[in-house]
Every structure is written in structure tokens, then in C-alpha cells.
Scaffold this active site. Sequence first.
Site, PDB file in Angstrom:
ATOM      1  N   SER A 117      45.408  37.944  34.842  1.00 46.15           N
ATOM      2  CA  SER A 117      44.357  36.925  34.898  1.00 46.15           C
ATOM      3  C   SER A 117      43.200  37.379  35.775  1.00 46.15           C
ATOM      4  O   SER A 117      43.396  38.142  36.732  1.00 46.15           O
ATOM      5  CB  SER A 117      44.963  35.651  35.491  1.00 46.15           C
ATOM      6  N   TYR A 141      48.945  31.293  42.396  1.00 47.11           N
ATOM      7  CA  TYR A 141      48.982  31.720  40.989  1.00 47.11           C
ATOM      8  C   TYR A 141      48.417  33.135  40.853  1.00 47.11           C
ATOM      9  O   TYR A 141      49.052  34.025  40.279  1.00 47.11           O
ATOM     10  CB  TYR A 141      48.185  30.734  40.119  1.00 47.11           C
ATOM     11  N   LYS A 145      50.213  37.031  39.878  1.00 49.55           N
ATOM     12  CA  LYS A 145      49.755  38.014  38.878  1.00 49.55           C
ATOM     13  C   LYS A 145      49.506  39.362  39.550  1.00 49.55           C
ATOM     14  O   LYS A 145      49.852  40.413  39.000  1.00 49.55           O
ATOM     15  CB  LYS A 145      48.483  37.514  38.184  1.00 49.55           C
TER      16      LYS A 145
HETATM   17  N1  UFG Z   1      36.060  21.945  34.869  1.00 53.10           N
HETATM   18  C1  UFG Z   1      35.368  20.746  34.947  1.00 53.10           C
HETATM   19  N2  UFG Z   1      35.992  19.635  34.486  1.00 53.10           N
HETATM   20  C2  UFG Z   1      37.244  19.646  33.969  1.00 53.10           C
HETATM   21  C3  UFG Z   1      37.946  20.875  33.914  1.00 53.10           C
HETATM   22  C4  UFG Z   1      37.312  22.007  34.359  1.00 53.10           C
HETATM   23  O1  UFG Z   1      34.226  20.681  35.413  1.00 53.10           O
HETATM   24  O2  UFG Z   1      37.745  18.580  33.591  1.00 53.10           O
HETATM   25  C5  UFG Z   1      35.380  23.156  35.315  1.00 53.10           C
HETATM   26  C6  UFG Z   1      36.125  23.889  36.411  1.00 53.10           C
HETATM   27  O3  UFG Z   1      35.742  23.395  37.672  1.00 53.10           O
HETATM   28  C7  UFG Z   1      35.681  25.321  36.160  1.00 53.10           C
HETATM   29  C8  UFG Z   1      35.432  25.377  34.647  1.00 53.10           C
HETATM   30  O4  UFG Z   1      35.323  24.036  34.229  1.00 53.10           O
HETATM   31  O5  UFG Z   1      34.466  25.555  36.800  1.00 53.10           O
HETATM   32  C9  UFG Z   1      36.566  26.037  33.891  1.00 53.10           C
HETATM   33  O6  UFG Z   1      37.784  25.433  34.304  1.00 53.10           O
HETATM   34  P1  UFG Z   1      39.174  25.754  33.586  1.00 53.10           P
HETATM   35  O7  UFG Z   1      40.214  24.943  34.285  1.00 53.10           O
HETATM   36  O8  UFG Z   1      39.021  25.582  32.120  1.00 53.10           O
HETATM   37  O9  UFG Z   1      39.390  27.300  33.850  1.00 53.10           O
HETATM   38  P2  UFG Z   1      39.392  28.100  35.236  1.00 53.10           P
HETATM   39  O10 UFG Z   1      38.158  28.949  35.231  1.00 53.10           O
HETATM   40  O11 UFG Z   1      39.632  27.253  36.403  1.00 53.10           O
HETATM   41  O12 UFG Z   1      40.723  28.924  35.052  1.00 53.10           O
HETATM   42  C10 UFG Z   1      40.771  30.140  34.414  1.00 53.10           C
HETATM   43  C11 UFG Z   1      42.163  30.379  33.862  1.00 53.10           C
HETATM   44  C12 UFG Z   1      43.148  30.523  34.977  1.00 53.10           C
HETATM   45  C13 UFG Z   1      42.653  31.530  35.960  1.00 53.10           C
HETATM   46  C14 UFG Z   1      41.283  31.211  36.450  1.00 53.10           C
HETATM   47  C15 UFG Z   1      40.748  32.286  37.366  1.00 53.10           C
HETATM   48  O13 UFG Z   1      42.561  29.314  33.050  1.00 53.10           O
HETATM   49  O14 UFG Z   1      44.375  30.967  34.447  1.00 53.10           O
HETATM   50  O15 UFG Z   1      40.411  31.131  35.342  1.00 53.10           O
HETATM   51  O16 UFG Z   1      39.955  31.689  38.331  1.00 53.10           O
HETATM   52  F1  UFG Z   1      43.468  31.565  37.038  1.00 53.10           F
END
Ligand code: UFG
Length: 321
Positions: A117, A141, A145
Site C-alpha cells: 500500500s 496498518y 505492510k
Molecule cells: N474522504 C472523505 N469523506 C469520506 C471518505 C473519505 O472526505 O467519507 C476523504 C479522505 O479524507 C481522503 C480521501 O477521501 O482524503 C480518500 O479516502 P479513502 O478512505 O477512500 O482512501 P485513503 O486515501 O484514506 O486510503 C487509501 C487506501 C488505504 C491506504 C491509504 C494510504 O485505501 O489502504 O490510501 O494512505 F492505507
Amino acid sequence: MEYVLVTGGAGYIGSHTVRRLVGAGYSVLVVDDLSSGRGEAVRNASFEKGYIGDAARLEEVFGRYKVSAVMHFAGNIVVSESSTDPLKYYGNNVSGTITLLSAMQKFGVDKMIFSSSAAVYGSPDKTPIEESTAVKPVNPYGRTKAMIETILADCDSAHGLKYVSLRYFNAAGADPSGELGEHHNPETHLIPLILKAVFENRPVSVFGNDYPTPDGTCVRDYVHVNDIADAHILALKYLADGGESNVFNLGGGTGYSVKEVIKAAEKVVGKKIEVKFEDWRPGDPPVLVASYAKAKRMLGWEPKYRNIEEIIQTAYRSKLI
Ligand code: UFG
């Protein structure tokens, strides 16, 4: 018959990869404990229900099937939960992988493609992120990894395990057939949450609008799940051709802010999506965008889905949110 063993093959990225492997003519064996995956997502593949941390069960399975390589997707993925329940993550992700690697060693299986990841990089200042960027995870998490990558490297030095670790950025979308989709419980990912909000006619929560980014919302690199699946097949060929162990980023190379993703989703669903701004989600880095030059150069991989609207369209069409 030789099988590619896919752990977590009933999950989101695993099930898409199984579909592509089967389409490419591989014989596939899925091992999944169905703790979060869905059995109906596994089609045209052999299936053995089992937990990767159960040594006896794994050895029994390896004893019955001739396995040429393992694609290892099984694991827990909720970043916030990893901070509140770290032992679950170190247990299932790290210990589970050690058990799997031990069974592989015992049965002479020496190739693994591992689901890593972007979380291994933590919150780097430089963008786009190259594989040479320091590994500095900021949550348990990401640490699981990074630890597994270290374990894989040690297994290569000690007994010649050959592995490819694929560091996914934001996996998104669904197979255009509409037969597979993204189902997480709880769902934490942006695109399925936007579509859920649309289906339920309520506003989408946006975590933070004062990040140091052009529009104040976080920037991410969304890569279609089938492009990720195809990278696994290329990585398998790379190892089968004698390639050395390696790590590769998988991203689209383009950053989209949360607001831009919502705008694109509005075009896909054909209506305005209400937004509710909330506090920052702990541990969310402002910007994560991949350089995929190394995967292009060494695996011949390039994302086919270039446009965020097209990615959202496939998720929307799948209705399997
Ligand atoms: N977000 C919102 N509202 C929501 C959900 C998410 O604003 O309801 C934002 C988050 O704050 C983030 C972006 O949308 O800025 C993307 O969020 P996700 O949860 O879809 O994905 P992440 O970037 O947090 O997570 C991904 C992978 C993880 C990994 C991570 C690395 O899914 O496995 O990137 O930082 F760990």
C-alpha cells in the site's frame, strides 16, 4: 495442473484479480476465510475456505493442490481500526503472512505477489512518490505492510523467495460487467461512500477543507481495480521469466481532490451532490500521488483507465456498493 493460489480472493481487489486470471487462462485456487469477502464473488476458480493464519489448514491445502505462485491479498485494511486495535492488524496481517510464507517454504512454493500500500510512505513531502521514497508509515496498518515487505526481503536472502510487492494507491471502480463490486463493512472509501450517499439521498461527509492543497481537500491518486488486477498478472509473468524481487507503485499518476471526485461523481449520476464538511480524519496525508514509471519500465504496466469519471462510472454501474 498448476494453480495460482489467491488469498483473499473473495475480497474487492482479490475477486477482480481472480476474474482476470481466469480470463487469461490460469487455474486459480482461492483461499479466503470469508470474514469480509463474499463467496459469490468467486467464480470459475477452486475455493477452499480457510484462514491464512491456520497452519494446519494451509498445509492440508498445499498438500492437495500443486501451487506455482501465491497472490496474497488477505488482510485487514481499515486504517483507523489499525490504530484502535493494532494487535488485530499485527496478528492477521503480519503473523498471518508469516504462517503463509512458512507453508509456502515447506511445499517449495517460491513466488509471491504481495498487496502492499501507499500507506508504507506515510506522509511524504515530495510528489509524485517514487519507490525510492523513504518508507515511513504513520499508522499500524501501514507498518504491517512495511514489516511484511521486510520479511519478504529476508526470505529472499535466506531461501530465495521471489516476490513482487505492489504498493497500491487508491483502488477504485469495478469490473464493467457489473458482476463484481466494492463491498467493505464498514465502508470507509470515498467513491463508494459518495455513491451510497447518492442512493440514500443524503449529503457526503468531506473530511477537512483546509488542507494545504489547491482547494483545501485531500488529493489522492485513484487507480482502477482492473488495472491493479492486470499488474498482478504482469508481475507473475515477470517472476516466471526469472525477474528479481522488487517493489512497484500502482497509481494513475494523477491527483484528484475530494471536491474534484465529488464533481466527477455529479456528472456520472447526473445530479448535484450535497456536501457536509467535517473535521480532518486522523492520519490523512494532504497529497498522495504515485509515479508509476518503474512499473511501466519493468513490468510494461500502464493504467488503461485514465479518467476519474470513467472509474466512478464503473463503480456506479456495478450497483454493488
Ligand atoms: N474522504 C472523505 N469523506 C469520506 C471518505 C473519505 O472526505 O467519507 C476523504 C479522505 O479524507 C481522503 C480521501 O477521501 O482524503 C480518500 O479516502 P479513502 O478512505 O477512500 O482512501 P485513503 O486515501 O484514506 O486510503 C487509501 C487506501 C488505504 C491506504 C491509504 C494510504 O485505501 O489502504 O490510501 O494512505 F492505507
